[in-house]
Every structure is written in structure tokens, then in C-alpha cells.
Write a protein that holds these residues in place. Structure first.
Motif, short mmCIF file in Angstrom:
data_model
loop_
_atom_site.label_atom_id
_atom_site.label_comp_id
_atom_site.label_asym_id
_atom_site.label_seq_id
_atom_site.Cartn_x
_atom_site.Cartn_y
_atom_site.Cartn_z
N UNK A 103 -2.52 -47.93 -59.36
CA UNK A 103 -1.63 -49.07 -59.17
C UNK A 103 -1.98 -49.78 -57.86
N UNK A 104 -2.01 -48.99 -56.79
CA UNK A 104 -2.31 -49.58 -55.48
C UNK A 104 -3.67 -50.25 -55.47
N UNK A 139 -0.38 -43.75 -59.40
CA UNK A 139 0.11 -44.46 -58.22
C UNK A 139 -1.07 -45.03 -57.43
N UNK A 140 -2.11 -44.24 -57.28
CA UNK A 140 -3.31 -44.71 -56.59
C UNK A 140 -3.95 -45.86 -57.37
N UNK A 194 1.31 -38.69 -61.76
CA UNK A 194 2.05 -39.57 -60.85
C UNK A 194 1.14 -40.01 -59.70
N UNK A 195 0.46 -39.05 -59.12
CA UNK A 195 -0.45 -39.38 -58.00
C UNK A 195 -1.57 -40.30 -58.46
N UNK A 242 -0.70 -51.04 -63.34
CA UNK A 242 0.62 -51.50 -62.90
C UNK A 242 1.64 -51.35 -64.01
N UNK A 263 -10.00 -41.37 -49.55
CA UNK A 263 -8.56 -41.28 -49.62
C UNK A 263 -8.11 -40.59 -50.90
N UNK A 310 2.18 -47.37 -64.91
CA UNK A 310 2.91 -46.53 -63.97
C UNK A 310 4.36 -46.34 -64.41
N UNK A 364 -4.28 -53.69 -56.88
CA UNK A 364 -3.82 -54.86 -56.14
C UNK A 364 -4.98 -55.58 -55.45
N UNK A 365 -6.01 -54.82 -55.11
CA UNK A 365 -7.24 -55.48 -54.70
C UNK A 365 -7.92 -55.92 -55.98
#
Lengths: 244, 244
Positions: free
Chosen positions: B171-172, B168-169, B164-165, B122, B224, B125, B175-176
Motif C-alpha cells: 500500500x505504502x 501494508x508495505x 497485514x505487514x 490500496x 526496509x 488492504x 503511493x510512489x
DNA sequence: ACCTGAACACCGTTCAAGT
DNA sequence: ACCTGAACACCGTTCAAGT
């Protein structure tokens, strides 16, 4: 605009869940007013200025009063983001001849909309848009890609990947805040080019020799952004006739 | 590991610049000790627990003492991130036959490294990695893509797009958090599928009918993530023989 | 030269007390 | 039923005063 007809949103379990906290009764009008105030503050002063206290002050009350209508600052942000997503106008009817260009159009619109709201993209990133407006966009994307003849699973993953890319770029771009002038950015890129060019060539030969292209793509134009869109669409299109 | 041989980093002008603030003299050892403490806190309790105060407490002093070695919390984060980037092991020598697979390998390694450090992604990024370790990675990526015969400008933009990709993944996924169990995530995805499936079909026909694929991709596996890698590499490869 | 206690100007959120 | 002042438990950063 009301979400009342939609089923309840799926959520990860939260700690408060256990002690049986009831969501406070809220009046729709006030929630909207609070969200509007919050967006106004973001537009005027940026995301960091968005505070329960600043929103309250903007509305002539204390911060504690907001909690009668909004469960948390995070929920308030969700409200604001949903509203901004609502500003995104979808391109026309899905056209099998132009599905790739139509997807690009949507991506460009999203970028434009976020650029109107300072660094709100920072808060939007990594949120799955499950509200009305987000669903509307997802439904449209699926329709367009179905027109393009893509397999279902490719479409489904692409519905994640495209917004991920666009919002990630918006996030990055929002760091060059409203207070950073075009010249400042140009100078920063200039400085970066010189930095790359003056690195020890024995250790970073490729970075040194690619200093120019690495720092190209004027940030007024959209070269970098369009490059990414191109890559994504070519990549996805390459999966048109393929099991995955 | 010292950055002393590198030219000074390019920066956007900051407000403090004007009033002639001098960067405090710092002892290298203490900077590293502080960074190590900070990383330990992130690993143990997550990014939100990383505070100037918690770092100081961890080292047996007050928060104010840290500012003799580190200009700000942001600089401390930069230090921590540079160190973590250093954990990324590059795949072997660039191989023209396997350049695409090699790039994927690097992407997977980056994801693995970040997954070892809670939600540090996080903070990472949207930072351009201009330190030693980041440059090492960029230099390698350029070498690999040159082995693949890509045009310079494509390579340069791709050096932005890939990280970036991946980040970003990361980062997402961060969150879990560590406190969210695999079953919780599975249930969340289950809930999302049911949510999509029970939406009004007249308004969101495509979302309803694609509820399954939209929520597929077990988060244990890497479907994914691998899909995105595939898209990126096919897209970039499609630009091999093309002016841009 | 380095370190630090105390303070400044903030946060999100809660809660008892008011109307 | 709704609203709110005051408080709680925090932040990042500064600075005068110590050693």
C-alpha cells in the motif's frame, strides 16, 4: 502548535508545481477552525461524510470559500490528522529497564486515540507524520530504543515499522464501524469460523482444522493486537546485538 | 477457479439486507470479462481510473449494464483482487528446515505480484481474502508454520499478521506511483534527510542525530521490507515453545 | 431476461464576479 | 484582499423503458 519554526516539508513533486501555483495566503485561525469542523464531522459521521461541502455547510459558507485557507481536501486531512496525533500522550521518561513495555504503551495509546475518531485511521495510514506532533513521537521512540541499546539502523527502521503496524490495525478495526454492534462482529467471526470449518477438507485441510484459532481473539479484548506487539518487540529485541 | 463448491461467505450485515434485495443472476463469463477489463484499466491507468463508467466504456456499454453481473463496485474490486491473488505462486512443499525462509519467499512474491498492478494494493488492504486463492495461501502458510513447530494460536494470529505487514508495505509503496521516477523518490528521501537534519536540535535531538538512518534504505533495494520480515520471523520464532 | 438512456444525488475544484 | 454562486467534469447507483 505553530509549525512556523520548522523547515519546509519535503514533498514529492506535484503536477501543479510546473505552472507555478502559489500557495494561498492563509490565516492561522481559520485553518484551525476548518480543521476543527472537519474533525467534528469525522467524529460524528465518519470519514466518508467529510466533504468540502459538508465542512463548508458546517461553517455556514460554500465549499469554494475553504480554498482560501486550505489548498485541497488532502491538505485539510493532513491538518486533521496532525491534530489527532497531538492527542497522543507519550509515556514517561525513557527507562532502560522498561523500554519494551514503554513502546507497547505508546502503541496502545495510539490505538486508543484513533478509536476515538471513527475511521480517521483510514486517512492517516500511509502518511509519514512530519509535523510537530509526529516528530515529537518519533523523537521519543528513538530515545526509548536508544535506552534499550539498539543499533541506530534498527531503531530507524523500527520507527517506521511500529507505526505501520499500529495504524494498519487501526485501519482494519475502523472497518467495523461505529454502526456495527459488538454482536454483529461476534456473529461475523462466528460465521467465519463456520465457513472455515465447512470448507472441503481435502483442499484446505489446515484451514479447516485451524478454524477455531483463526477466528479467535475476541475483538473486545486485544489479543490480536497484543500478539502483534509481542512479535514486533521480540523481533526487534533479537536485533539488539547485531550488525545490520 | 469456480467458487461454487465453497460454502457461502460470511458477511457483516448490510443495510440493503433488510429490504430483501436479491443478488442478480449473473453469467460467469461476463463477470470474468468485467473483472478482466477492470484489471486492465488498473494496470494501465491506476486504481483511481477504475470507475464503473470506464469499465463500461472499455467494454462498449454503459455503466448501468454492469450491474446485471456485478452487485457493486466493491464486489467488482473483490473479483479483481481475488484474481490477482491467484497470480501468487506458492513456494514449494513445506520444509521443516527452511520454514522461515519459505515464509519470507511467499512475502516477497506477494510484494512482487502487487507491484505488477500499480496501486491495486490500496484496494486490497484490509480485506480478508476468503476466496479460493486466498484460502490456498492461508492453508499453505499454516502448513509451513506447522512444519516449523509453532503452537496453533501463534500460527493463527501469524496468518493475519504476515499478510497485514506485506499488504501494508505494498500500500505504502504504491503511493510512489508509476509516474514517480526513481530520481524523484531519491530526491524526496534526500529532502527528508535534510528536513530531519535541519530541525531544531533542542526539540528533536534524536531525530536530528538519526536523520541519516531514518532516511536510509534505498527504495530500489528491499532493505526496509526485509527488515520487517526479519523482525516478524524472529518474533514469531521466539514463540515456538511457549503457551499463548 | 437482459440491456440501457437518462436521471438522481452527490463529488473536488475553478473562476468570474461581486464586496 | 477576501468571499462566493455557478459551473465544470466527474462519481456510484437506480429505474423506467425498451428489446
Amino acid at each position: 502548535m505553530t509549525a512556523s519554526e520548522l523547515p519546509p516539508l519535503p514533498r514529492l513533486p506535484s503536477r501543479e508545481e510546473a505552472r507555478g501555483r502559489r500557495p494561498a495566503r492563509k490565516r492561522a485561525l481559520s485553518r484551525e477552525a476548518i480543521a476543527a469542523a472537519a474533525l467534528a464531522i469525522v467524529d460524528r459521521e465518519g470519514l466518508d461524510a467529510l466533504t468540502m461541502r459538508t465542512v463548508a455547510r458546517y461553517m455556514g459558507t460554500g465549499a469554494a470559500s475553504l480554498y482560501a485557507h486550505v489548498a485541497s481536501k488532502d491538505e485539510l486531512l493532513e491538518l486533521v490528522i496532525e491534530q489527532v496525533i497531538g492527542e497522543i500522550e507519550l509515556p514517561g521518561e525513557p527507562d532502560p529497564e522498561r523500554w519494551q513495555e514503554q513502546l507497547k504503551e505508546l502503541a496502545r495509546t495510539i490505538r486508543t486515540v484513533f478509536s476515538r475518531h471513527r475511521d480517521l485511521a483510514r486517512a492517516s495510514f500511509a502518511r509519514i507524520p512530519l509535523g510537530e506532533n509526529g516528530l515529537r513521537g518519533t523523537d521519543w521512540m528513538i530515545a526509548v530504543m536508544r535506552a534499550g541499546g539498539l543499533p541506530d539502523q534498527v531503531i530507524a527502521y523500527a520507527c517506521d515499522l511500529f507505526p505501520l503496524y499500529v495504524t494498519a490495525v487501526c485501519y482494519e478495526e475502523s472497518l467495523y464501524g461505529a454502526e456495527t454492534s459488538t454482536e454483529d462482529i461476534a456473529q461475523f467471526f462466528d460465521g467465519m469460523r463456520h465457513y472455515f470449518a465447512s470448507l472441503p477438507p481435502d483442499r484446505f485441510p489446515n484451514v479447516v482444522s485451524l478454524a477455531g484459532p483463526l477466528t479467535a481473539g475476541d475483538f473486545e479484548g486485544d489479543d490480536r493486537f497484543e500478539f502483534g506487539l509481542d512479535v514486533l518487540l521480540r523481533g526487534v529485541a533479537a536485533m539488539a546485538n547485531q550488525a545490520r
